[in-house]
Scaffold this active site. Structure first.
Site, PDB file in Angstrom:
ATOM      1  N   ASN A 185       0.792  -1.358  -0.160  1.00 56.40           N
ATOM      2  CA  ASN A 185       0.004   0.143  -0.191  1.00 56.40           C
ATOM      3  C   ASN A 185       0.864   1.182   0.185  1.00 56.40           C
ATOM      4  O   ASN A 185       1.389   1.475   1.244  1.00 56.40           O
ATOM      5  CB  ASN A 185      -1.057  -0.075   1.132  1.00 56.40           C
ATOM      6  CG  ASN A 185      -1.764   1.134   1.483  1.00 56.40           C
ATOM      7  OD1 ASN A 185      -1.830   2.134   0.561  1.00 56.40           O
ATOM      8  ND2 ASN A 185      -2.325   1.441   2.558  1.00 56.40           N
ATOM      9  N   TRP A 186       1.180   1.791  -0.971  1.00 58.50           N
ATOM     10  CA  TRP A 186       1.946   2.934  -1.463  1.00 58.50           C
ATOM     11  C   TRP A 186       1.337   4.227  -0.630  1.00 58.50           C
ATOM     12  O   TRP A 186       2.164   5.239  -0.314  1.00 58.50           O
ATOM     13  CB  TRP A 186       2.282   3.294  -2.849  1.00 58.50           C
ATOM     14  CG  TRP A 186       3.032   2.287  -3.568  1.00 58.50           C
ATOM     15  CD1 TRP A 186       3.528   1.212  -2.724  1.00 58.50           C
ATOM     16  CD2 TRP A 186       3.346   2.210  -4.819  1.00 58.50           C
ATOM     17  NE1 TRP A 186       4.286   0.476  -3.829  1.00 58.50           N
ATOM     18  CE2 TRP A 186       4.126   0.898  -5.106  1.00 58.50           C
ATOM     19  CE3 TRP A 186       3.191   3.165  -5.907  1.00 58.50           C
ATOM     20  CZ2 TRP A 186       4.748   0.686  -6.287  1.00 58.50           C
ATOM     21  CZ3 TRP A 186       3.761   2.622  -7.270  1.00 58.50           C
ATOM     22  CH2 TRP A 186       4.603   1.620  -7.275  1.00 58.50           C
ATOM     23  N   LYS A 187       0.301   4.024  -0.298  1.00 64.46           N
ATOM     24  CA  LYS A 187      -0.545   5.577   0.376  1.00 64.46           C
ATOM     25  C   LYS A 187      -0.135   6.618  -0.399  1.00 64.46           C
ATOM     26  O   LYS A 187      -0.166   6.565  -1.509  1.00 64.46           O
ATOM     27  CB  LYS A 187       0.169   5.575   1.741  1.00 64.46           C
ATOM     28  CG  LYS A 187      -0.085   4.292   2.694  1.00 64.46           C
ATOM     29  CD  LYS A 187       0.365   4.528   3.919  1.00 64.46           C
ATOM     30  CE  LYS A 187       0.080   3.195   4.937  1.00 64.46           C
ATOM     31  NZ  LYS A 187       0.223   3.303   6.322  1.00 64.46           N
ATOM     32  N   HIS A 198      -9.340   1.321   5.049  1.00 61.49           N
ATOM     33  CA  HIS A 198      -7.857   1.536   5.892  1.00 61.49           C
ATOM     34  C   HIS A 198      -8.411   2.520   7.079  1.00 61.49           C
ATOM     35  O   HIS A 198      -9.007   3.227   7.048  1.00 61.49           O
ATOM     36  CB  HIS A 198      -6.815   2.077   4.874  1.00 61.49           C
ATOM     37  CG  HIS A 198      -5.695   1.897   5.678  1.00 61.49           C
ATOM     38  ND1 HIS A 198      -5.169   2.869   6.263  1.00 61.49           N
ATOM     39  CD2 HIS A 198      -4.605   1.022   5.150  1.00 61.49           C
ATOM     40  CE1 HIS A 198      -3.978   2.505   6.502  1.00 61.49           C
ATOM     41  NE2 HIS A 198      -3.532   1.479   5.969  1.00 61.49           N
ATOM     42  N   GLU A 239      -6.315   4.809   7.818  1.00 64.25           N
ATOM     43  CA  GLU A 239      -6.148   6.052   7.737  1.00 64.25           C
ATOM     44  C   GLU A 239      -7.562   6.694   7.224  1.00 64.25           C
ATOM     45  O   GLU A 239      -7.564   8.216   7.401  1.00 64.25           O
ATOM     46  CB  GLU A 239      -4.913   6.364   6.823  1.00 64.25           C
ATOM     47  CG  GLU A 239      -3.727   6.202   7.695  1.00 64.25           C
ATOM     48  CD  GLU A 239      -2.493   5.512   6.921  1.00 64.25           C
ATOM     49  OE1 GLU A 239      -2.522   5.436   5.796  1.00 64.25           O
ATOM     50  OE2 GLU A 239      -1.583   4.812   7.597  1.00 64.25           O
ATOM     51  N   GLU A 257      -4.995  -4.802  10.795  1.00 65.59           N
ATOM     52  CA  GLU A 257      -3.755  -3.615  10.965  1.00 65.59           C
ATOM     53  C   GLU A 257      -4.057  -3.016  12.163  1.00 65.59           C
ATOM     54  O   GLU A 257      -4.824  -2.064  12.235  1.00 65.59           O
ATOM     55  CB  GLU A 257      -4.047  -2.639   9.683  1.00 65.59           C
ATOM     56  CG  GLU A 257      -3.702  -3.340   8.529  1.00 65.59           C
ATOM     57  CD  GLU A 257      -3.131  -2.214   7.300  1.00 65.59           C
ATOM     58  OE1 GLU A 257      -2.211  -2.415   6.938  1.00 65.59           O
ATOM     59  OE2 GLU A 257      -3.876  -1.285   7.323  1.00 65.59           O
ATOM     60  N   GLY A 307       3.181   2.407  10.803  1.00 66.46           N
ATOM     61  CA  GLY A 307       4.090   3.517  10.425  1.00 66.46           C
ATOM     62  C   GLY A 307       4.811   3.972  11.697  1.00 66.46           C
ATOM     63  O   GLY A 307       5.278   4.884  11.743  1.00 66.46           O
ATOM     64  N   SER A 351       4.154  -2.190  10.282  1.00 71.04           N
ATOM     65  CA  SER A 351       5.450  -2.212  10.499  1.00 71.04           C
ATOM     66  C   SER A 351       6.071  -3.498   9.993  1.00 71.04           C
ATOM     67  O   SER A 351       6.985  -3.958  10.612  1.00 71.04           O
ATOM     68  CB  SER A 351       5.810  -1.745  11.739  1.00 71.04           C
ATOM     69  OG  SER A 351       5.512  -0.288  11.894  1.00 71.04           O
ATOM     70  N   GLY A 363       3.143  -0.868   4.207  1.00 69.84           N
ATOM     71  CA  GLY A 363       3.203   0.299   3.938  1.00 69.84           C
ATOM     72  C   GLY A 363       4.574   0.566   3.585  1.00 69.84           C
ATOM     73  O   GLY A 363       5.204   0.594   2.499  1.00 69.84           O
ATOM     74  N   GLY A 364       5.506   1.399   4.450  1.00 73.31           N
ATOM     75  CA  GLY A 364       6.863   1.771   4.515  1.00 73.31           C
ATOM     76  C   GLY A 364       7.738   0.814   3.683  1.00 73.31           C
ATOM     77  O   GLY A 364       8.307   1.214   2.400  1.00 73.31           O
TER      78      GLY A 364
END
Ligand code: 13P
Length: 251
Positions: A9-11, A95, A97, A167, A173, A213, A234-235
Site C-alpha cells: 500500500n503505497w499510500k 483502511h 487512515e 492492521e 508507521g 510495520s 506500507g513503508g
C-alpha cells in the site's frame, strides 16, 4: 492450499515516473515468483501507467480506495467502474487512515464492499483497534463490530472472495509491530467470526493479511503463524529491495 498475498500500500507516495521506475524494476526482480500473489496499490494518478507496465507480469494492481457510486455528480471521487477499467483487480477498503482522517464508517465500508462486487473487484477489508481500544481491552469487540457491520448482507460467494487485513492502528508507521503471538490471536479470532457468519470451509479459505510495520526482519516470525496468510505493507513496500525481500520470504 491458500496462496499467500503480499500487498504493497503505497499510500500518498510516488509520482507517475517514480511508480513506473519501481514497477519496471520489481517486474524483473520477482519474475520467477509464482507461489505468492503480489499486489501493488499506487495512488490514483499512477494507476494507468502502472497498469500498462505490469501487463503480462505476475504483479497485480489494486487501488487504495474508491467511492461506492458507479458514476455521477460526485466531484473529486473515483468510481469502482473506473478502478476496474484502469486494470485493478483489488481495492483496499476501510483502511484505518480513511476511518481516522476521512470519517469512513463501517456502513460506508459495507457500501464499498458491495460496490466492489458489482465490477468483480476483490476487496481487501481493513480492520484494527487503536492503542486506546487495546488498553481498554475492547480489541476483539471492535474488530467483531468492524467485520459484522462491514460485511453485512454479503452472499456466501461474495464472502469467499473477501480478503481481511488486520492492521492494529498503533502498529502502522510507528515501527511497533504486533508480536507474532498478538497478531496470531486476532487472526484466529477473525477466522472464528468468519466461521460463525459463513461456514468452516469459507473461514478456512479466508486470507487474513497482517499489516503494521512489517519489514524484512519480522516478516518470517509473523508469516510463520498459522492464521497469517500474507501482509499489507506500507513503508517497506516503497523500495523495490525491501518489498522484494518480503515477497521472497515465501519462496
Ligand atoms: P506500515 O507498513 O508503514 O506500518 O503501514 C502499514 C499499512 O498501513 C498498510 O496498509
Amino acid at each position: 492450499m491458500k496462496k499467500p498475498l503480499m500487498a504493497g500500500n503505497w499510500k500518498m507516495n510516488k509520482t507517475v515516473l517514480e511508480a513506473i521506475e519501481f514497477t519496471k524494476t520489481l517486474k524483473n526482480t520477482i519474475s520467477d515468483i509464482a507461489n505468492v500473489e503480489v499486489l501493488i496499490c499506487p495512488a490514483f494518478t499512477a494507476l494507468y501507467a502502472v497498469s500498462n507496465e505490469i501487463r503480462g507480469s505476475n504483479i497485480n494492481l489494486g487501488s487504495q480506495n474508491f467511492f461506492w457510486e458507479s458514476k455521477g455528480a460526485f466531484t473529486g471521487e473515483i468510481s469502482p467502474v473506473m478502478i476496474k477499467d484502469v486494470g485493478c483487480s483489488y481495492v483496499i477498503i476501510g483502511h484505518s487512515e480513511r476511518r481516522q482522517y476521512f470519517a469512513e464508517t463501517n456502513e460506508a465500508v459495507n457500501k464499498k464492499i458491495k460496490a466492489a462486487f458489482t465490477v468483480t473487484l476483490k476487496p481487501i477489508v481493513c480492520v484494527g483497534e487503536t492503542l486506546k481500544e487495546r488498553e481498554d481491552n475492547v480489541t476483539s469487540k471492535v474488530i467483531e463490530k468492524q467485520i459484522r457491520e462491514g460485511l453485512f448482507g454479503l452472499t456466501l460467494e461474495q464472502a469467499s472472495s473477501v480478503v481481511i487485513a488486520y492492521e492494529p492502528v498503533w502498529a502502522i508507521g510507528t515501527g511497533k509491530t504486533a508480536s507474532p503471538d498478538q497478531a496470531q490471536e486476532i487472526h484466529h479470532f477473525i477466522r472464528k467470526i468468519y466461521e460463525q457468519m459463513y461456514s468452516k470451509d469459507i473461514s478456512n479459505k479466508l486470507r487474513i493479511l497482517y499489516g503494521g510495520s512489517v519489514n524484512s526482519k519480522n516478516v518470517s516470525d509473523l508469516m510463520n503463524k498459522p492464521d497469517i496468510d500474507g501482509g499489507l505493507v506500507g513503508g517497506a513496500s516503497l523500495e523495490v529491495e525491501s518489498f522484494t525481500k518480503l515477497i521472497r520470504y515465501f519462496k
